[in-house]
Design a protein around this motif. Structure first.
Motif, mmCIF file in Angstrom:
data_model
loop_
_atom_site.group_PDB
_atom_site.id
_atom_site.type_symbol
_atom_site.label_atom_id
_atom_site.label_comp_id
_atom_site.label_asym_id
_atom_site.label_seq_id
_atom_site.Cartn_x
_atom_site.Cartn_y
_atom_site.Cartn_z
ATOM 1 N N MET A 147 0.841 -1.210 0.000
ATOM 2 C CA MET A 147 0.000 0.000 0.000
ATOM 3 C C MET A 147 0.876 1.260 0.000
ATOM 4 S SD MET A 147 -2.882 -0.918 2.815
ATOM 5 C CE MET A 147 -4.316 -1.932 2.440
ATOM 6 N N ALA A 148 1.925 1.250 0.831
ATOM 7 C CA ALA A 148 2.789 2.429 0.958
ATOM 8 C C ALA A 148 3.466 2.746 -0.379
ATOM 9 C CB ALA A 148 3.841 2.200 2.045
ATOM 10 N N LEU A 149 3.756 1.700 -1.162
ATOM 11 C CA LEU A 149 4.444 1.891 -2.429
ATOM 12 C C LEU A 149 3.470 2.004 -3.599
ATOM 13 C CD1 LEU A 149 7.287 -0.507 -1.475
ATOM 14 C CD2 LEU A 149 7.672 1.814 -2.320
ATOM 15 N N GLY A 150 2.164 2.063 -3.282
ATOM 16 C CA GLY A 150 1.159 2.248 -4.322
ATOM 17 C C GLY A 150 0.962 1.040 -5.209
ATOM 18 N N LYS A 151 1.302 -0.139 -4.687
ATOM 19 C CA LYS A 151 1.123 -1.366 -5.473
ATOM 20 C C LYS A 151 -0.222 -2.012 -5.139
ATOM 21 C CE LYS A 151 6.083 -2.489 -5.180
ATOM 22 N NZ LYS A 151 6.622 -2.400 -6.525
ATOM 23 N N VAL A 152 -0.630 -2.940 -6.008
ATOM 24 C CA VAL A 152 -1.820 -3.731 -5.714
ATOM 25 C C VAL A 152 -1.435 -4.751 -4.637
ATOM 26 C CG1 VAL A 152 -3.497 -5.374 -6.667
ATOM 27 C CG2 VAL A 152 -2.650 -3.476 -8.081
ATOM 28 N N THR A 153 -2.252 -4.869 -3.582
ATOM 29 C CA THR A 153 -1.881 -5.779 -2.490
ATOM 30 C C THR A 153 -2.112 -7.232 -2.898
ATOM 31 O OG1 THR A 153 -4.083 -5.601 -1.513
ATOM 32 C CG2 THR A 153 -2.413 -4.059 -0.728
ATOM 33 N N PHE A 154 -1.277 -8.132 -2.380
ATOM 34 C CA PHE A 154 -1.373 -9.544 -2.805
ATOM 35 C C PHE A 154 -2.629 -10.220 -2.278
ATOM 36 C CE2 PHE A 154 -0.362 -12.645 0.575
ATOM 37 C CZ PHE A 154 -0.026 -11.790 1.610
ATOM 38 N N LEU A 155 -3.194 -9.685 -1.195
ATOM 39 C CA LEU A 155 -4.531 -10.106 -0.748
ATOM 40 C C LEU A 155 -5.403 -8.853 -0.771
ATOM 41 C CD1 LEU A 155 -4.018 -12.335 2.456
ATOM 42 C CD2 LEU A 155 -4.929 -13.081 0.245
ATOM 43 N N ASP A 156 -6.644 -9.025 -1.173
ATOM 44 C CA ASP A 156 -7.554 -7.879 -1.198
ATOM 45 C C ASP A 156 -8.087 -7.651 0.214
ATOM 46 O OD1 ASP A 156 -9.393 -5.937 -1.634
ATOM 47 O OD2 ASP A 156 -10.591 -7.060 -3.091
ATOM 48 N N VAL A 157 -7.660 -6.552 0.833
ATOM 49 C CA VAL A 157 -8.105 -6.267 2.203
ATOM 50 C C VAL A 157 -8.902 -4.961 2.264
ATOM 51 C CG1 VAL A 157 -6.255 -7.573 3.325
ATOM 52 C CG2 VAL A 157 -5.893 -5.159 2.778
ATOM 53 N N ARG A 158 -9.490 -4.578 1.117
ATOM 54 C CA ARG A 158 -10.227 -3.306 1.117
ATOM 55 C C ARG A 158 -11.370 -3.316 2.133
ATOM 56 N NH1 ARG A 158 -10.914 -2.713 -5.273
ATOM 57 N NH2 ARG A 158 -10.975 -4.965 -4.932
ATOM 58 N N ASN A 159 -11.909 -4.521 2.405
ATOM 59 C CA ASN A 159 -13.023 -4.598 3.371
ATOM 60 C C ASN A 159 -12.539 -4.545 4.830
ATOM 61 O OD1 ASN A 159 -11.803 -7.091 3.321
ATOM 62 N ND2 ASN A 159 -13.702 -8.262 3.281
ATOM 63 N N LEU A 160 -11.214 -4.409 5.045
ATOM 64 C CA LEU A 160 -10.706 -4.259 6.414
ATOM 65 C C LEU A 160 -10.313 -2.805 6.703
ATOM 66 C CD1 LEU A 160 -8.596 -7.545 6.887
ATOM 67 C CD2 LEU A 160 -10.894 -7.046 7.719
ATOM 68 N N ASP A 161 -10.818 -1.876 5.909
ATOM 69 C CA ASP A 161 -10.544 -0.448 6.165
ATOM 70 C C ASP A 161 -11.339 0.019 7.386
ATOM 71 O OD1 ASP A 161 -13.113 -0.494 5.106
ATOM 72 O OD2 ASP A 161 -12.874 1.435 4.116
ATOM 73 N N VAL A 162 -10.964 1.185 7.902
ATOM 74 C CA VAL A 162 -11.656 1.679 9.100
ATOM 75 C C VAL A 162 -13.093 2.098 8.780
ATOM 76 C CG1 VAL A 162 -10.829 4.085 8.875
ATOM 77 C CG2 VAL A 162 -11.404 3.163 11.138
ATOM 78 N N GLY A 163 -13.360 2.401 7.523
ATOM 79 C CA GLY A 163 -14.694 2.860 7.122
ATOM 80 C C GLY A 163 -15.787 1.807 7.240
ATOM 81 N N ARG A 164 -15.374 0.523 7.374
ATOM 82 C CA ARG A 164 -16.401 -0.539 7.404
ATOM 83 C C ARG A 164 -17.355 -0.411 8.583
ATOM 84 N NH1 ARG A 164 -11.614 -3.278 9.326
ATOM 85 N NH2 ARG A 164 -11.903 -4.552 11.191
ATOM 86 N N PHE A 165 -16.863 0.181 9.685
ATOM 87 C CA PHE A 165 -17.725 0.259 10.874
ATOM 88 C C PHE A 165 -18.843 1.280 10.665
ATOM 89 C CE2 PHE A 165 -13.489 -1.135 12.303
ATOM 90 C CZ PHE A 165 -13.835 -2.417 12.686
ATOM 91 N N GLU A 166 -18.499 2.398 10.015
ATOM 92 C CA GLU A 166 -19.538 3.399 9.724
ATOM 93 C C GLU A 166 -20.510 2.888 8.674
ATOM 94 O OE1 GLU A 166 -18.071 7.267 8.701
ATOM 95 O OE2 GLU A 166 -17.332 7.607 10.750
ATOM 96 N N ARG A 167 -19.987 2.143 7.697
ATOM 97 C CA ARG A 167 -20.859 1.601 6.657
ATOM 98 C C ARG A 167 -21.690 0.424 7.171
ATOM 99 N NH1 ARG A 167 -15.884 1.646 3.875
ATOM 100 N NH2 ARG A 167 -15.842 -0.634 3.814
ATOM 101 N N GLY A 168 -21.300 -0.122 8.322
ATOM 102 C CA GLY A 168 -22.001 -1.287 8.860
ATOM 103 C C GLY A 168 -21.684 -2.553 8.093
ATOM 104 N N GLU A 169 -20.552 -2.554 7.370
ATOM 105 C CA GLU A 169 -20.199 -3.720 6.552
ATOM 106 C C GLU A 169 -19.140 -4.564 7.253
ATOM 107 O OE1 GLU A 169 -20.970 -1.356 2.345
ATOM 108 O OE2 GLU A 169 -18.955 -2.056 2.812
ATOM 109 N N TYR A 170 -19.556 -5.235 8.318
ATOM 110 C CA TYR A 170 -18.595 -6.107 8.991
ATOM 111 C C TYR A 170 -19.294 -7.253 9.705
ATOM 112 C CZ TYR A 170 -19.852 -3.533 13.271
ATOM 113 O OH TYR A 170 -20.522 -2.978 14.313
ATOM 114 N N ASN A 171 -18.560 -8.357 9.866
ATOM 115 C CA ASN A 171 -19.066 -9.532 10.570
ATOM 116 C C ASN A 171 -18.088 -9.887 11.673
ATOM 117 O OD1 ASN A 171 -21.414 -10.192 8.891
ATOM 118 N ND2 ASN A 171 -19.859 -10.460 7.303
#
Lengths: 382, 96
Positions: free
Chosen positions: A352-376
């Motif tokens: 992420m720091a180097l602007g590359k695509v991450t080898f695992l998709d962790v976009r759903n582990l961002d801090v915004g998920r709690f406000e969006r209510g998108e978490y289990n």
């Protein structure tokens, strides 16, 4: 200490160490790490030292599986002179309630679908894996042979010394007191030993992640909570895998050194920064574990301590950046399993720091998920 | 002390030699806790009762600090090793 950097990592635990190493591995040149005490002073050096793939959510399963792949190569990759005490003798998860047993069947199905070779066991099969186990009242268990143990001090130091050889500037007893942001961009990190100009800062501050995030005006939904733990004298072989129960709330594993490390997850433990210890823990731990593993009644406890879990609302970490603050990244809120996820998390944050695509998709582990209510919520936590 | 002292056992519980303590200091350890984390010295059944002073002395010698200024390692309970069987019975007599 350097006055300019390509990135500054805050935290000398295993997460910060892995992030620093991976930044250099991926080609960043000028990496500075700041730690307010010394290596492994927060949660890493106090943890139960277990590593496992047997999780109840896809996100934790994939991060853990990738990390175990990396643990298998780590001693060679980091060229470290000490033994990392990595062992893969499995985790045996015990089910004592119907609810737990039903959850385990779901977990194994999910894990198998992701390539994790866990399996359901009858109480008899569990006893074949751990002959010392009292299976009275047990409905079943799950087992995965790739899970196990590693020494958190040496894993962290292996990352730090490798990073140092590659040119990182590692600073102990260097507390960060502020982060300068201007025009929505990170500009500098302020420490008690001076200011470091940098376009990128990574918050890997473990239990102190929340106050560090506040330095850039980010409010994290985290709380810290004490977890107590003890270690026994080293004894001859007693058991291979980590033995764990979520309904009883305990874990116990014999390390390659021969000592047994064990702990309790106390649901009544208040939130906060207390890391004191109690005699009640020694009593309760001993009562529970000598019921499950009666042979332990003659084994002596040599030391007890405690550490902090830094817990998110869903027991998954918070990974990545925050909209509106360019150059700020966080790897926080590991909820008690930061050590075992650190290899994969270090690579992801570096990508992420180097602007590359991450080898695992962790976009759903961002801090915004709690406000969006998108978490289990992860069900499989002690 | 000379290099030939390197084989001396400093921590009897964990079989840690003076040479290993010196190597940890050479690798950058400046505190008792760091040495304990790297070598296991002081982590055994006696919890550092014997080796603590010896390590502090070596650290003082190598860092040029007085022994009193060497940051001590944390002392943790129980003060003496106790079997889990005994710990499990805490409070049982009171209840009777």
């Amino acid at each position: 200490m350097r006055r300019t950097a390509d990135a500054v990592v805050i935290g000398g635990g295993v997460t910060g160490a892995s992030v620093a190493y991976n930044l250099l591995k991926l080609g960043m040149r000028d990496v500075v790490l700041c730690e307010k005490a010394t290596f492994c002073n927060g949660s890493t050096g106090r943890c139960g030292a277990g590593v496992r793939e047997q999780w109840g959510s896809k996100g934790n399963c994939l991060l853990a599986k990738a990390s175990i792949d990396m643990f298998e190569q780590l001693a060679d990759e980091l060229n470290y002179p000490h033994d990392l005490e990595f062992k893969q003798k499995g985790y045996l998860m015990l089910a004592h309630t119907e609810k737990e047993w039903a959850q385990f069947q779901k977990n194994v199905q999910l894990q198998n679908s992701l390539g994790i070779k866990s399996r359901l066991c009858t109480p008899e099969e569990a006893r074949e894996i751990v002959p010392a186990l009292n299976t009275e009242g047990m409905l079943g268990a799950t087992f995965n042979g790739r899970d196990g143990h590693a020494n958190p001090f040496h894993v962290t130091r292996a990352y730090l010394t490798a990073a140092e050889r590659m040119g990182a500037d590692i600073n102990y007893f260097t507390e960060v007191t502020g982060i300068e942001v201007s025009g929505g961009k990170v500009k500098a990190v302020v420490t008690k030993k001076g200011v470091i100009e940098t376009p990128i800062v990574i918050n890997a501050a473990g239990p102190w992640a929340k106050p560090v995030a506040e330095m850039v005006g980010v409010k994290l939904p985290l709380f810290t909570q004490r977890h107590q733990i003890l270690v026994t004298e080293p004894v001859g072989w007693l058991l291979d895998p980590m033995v764990m129960s979520f309904s009883i709330g305990i874990y116990c594993q014999q390390t390659p050194h021969g000592s047994l490390i064990m702990g309790i997850g106390d649901p009544h433990e208040p939130k906060g920064y207390d890391i004191g210890h109690s005699w009640e823990f020694l009593r309760d731990m001993s009562r529970i574990i000598t019921r499950l593993l009666p042979a332990l009644k003659d084994v002596r406890v040599v030391r007890q301590w405690s550490g902090l879990y830094t817990v998110t609302p869903d027991a998954h970490p918070i990974l990545g950046g925050v909209p509106g603050i360019d150059g700020y990244l966080q790897a926080v809120g590991f909820s008690g399993h930061g050590f075992m996820l650190a290899p994969a998390v270090g690579q992801i944050i570096a990508e992420m720091a180097l602007g590359k695509v991450t080898f695992l998709d962790v976009r759903n582990l961002d801090v915004g998920r709690f406000e969006r209510g998108e978490y289990n919520v992860e069900p499989s936590v002690v | 002390m000379s290099r030939t002292d390197d084989d001396i056992i400093v921590c009897r519980c964990e079989d840690v030699t003076l040479g290993e303590i010196r190597r940890a200091i050479a690798e950058g350890a400046t505190t008792m806790d760091e040495i304990r984390r790297i070598t296991r010295a002081g982590m055994g059944p006696c919890q550092g009762r014997t080796c603590r002073q010896l390590i502090a002395l070596e650290l003082a010698r190598k860092t040029g600090k007085p022994v009193a200024e060497v940051l001590p390692s944390t002392i943790r309970p129980p003060m003496k090793a106790v079997t889990m069987g005994s710990l499990a019975k805490i409070g049982e007599e009171d209840a009777e």
